[in-house]
Scaffold this motif. Structure first.
Motif, short mmCIF file in Angstrom:
data_model
loop_
_atom_site.label_atom_id
_atom_site.label_comp_id
_atom_site.label_asym_id
_atom_site.label_seq_id
_atom_site.Cartn_x
_atom_site.Cartn_y
_atom_site.Cartn_z
N SER A 137 0.09 5.75 -5.18
CA SER A 137 -0.65 5.72 -3.91
C SER A 137 -1.64 4.57 -3.88
CB SER A 137 -1.37 7.06 -3.68
OG SER A 137 -0.44 8.13 -3.68
N SER A 194 -1.64 -4.68 2.49
CA SER A 194 -1.76 -3.62 3.50
C SER A 194 -0.61 -3.66 4.48
CB SER A 194 -3.08 -3.78 4.24
OG SER A 194 -3.17 -5.06 4.81
N ALA A 238 0.84 -1.19 0.00
CA ALA A 238 0.00 0.00 0.00
C ALA A 238 0.88 1.25 0.00
CB ALA A 238 -0.92 0.00 1.21
N LYS A 261 -3.88 1.37 -3.02
CA LYS A 261 -4.59 0.95 -1.83
C LYS A 261 -4.97 -0.52 -1.97
CE LYS A 261 -6.76 5.53 -1.59
NZ LYS A 261 -8.05 6.26 -1.57
#
Length: 122
Positions: A85, A122, A14, A87
């Protein structure tokens, strides 16, 4: 025979970045509208970004606006998706799509690649 071949997917943490490429053959690439879609497990395919034949017009899904950039190089018959960026919710198979002519950037599209997997941890 039209072929769209995606590459550049992979596993990224992430906040990281990836650049996807889609090499096209068998169609008038410079005269084609191109796009990226994605499909996550158990979810419907969704539009990510689209670009006009000249590259002068682009459009993005709200979920990726400001983070992803679509571009194209007509000399190389290639469309790109720069993803920054990242996610975990961006995890999906990313598919390249194309259609000859000046058409709405969100589709519909006639030609599809097989996709490249993007996994964001994550």
């Amino acid at each position: 025979q039209v072929q769209l071949v995606e590459s550049g997917g992979g596993l990224v943490q992430a906040g990281g970045s990836l650049r996807l490429s889609c090499a096209a053959s068998g169609l008038d690439f410079g005269g084609s509208t191109m796009a990226w879609f994605r499909q996550a497990p158990g979810k419907e395919r969704e539009f990510v970004a689209g670009i006009s034949w000249s590259g002068g017009s682009t459009i993005y899904a709200d979920s990726v606006k400001g983070r992803f950039t679509i571009s194209r190089d007509n000399a190389k018959n290639t469309v790109y998706l720069q993803m920054n960026s990242l996610k975990p919710e961006d995890t999906a198979v990313y598919l390249c799509a194309g259609r000859i002519g000046l058409v709405p950037l969100k589709g519909p599209y006639d030609y599809w690649g097989q996709g490249t997997q993007v996994t964001v941890s994550s």
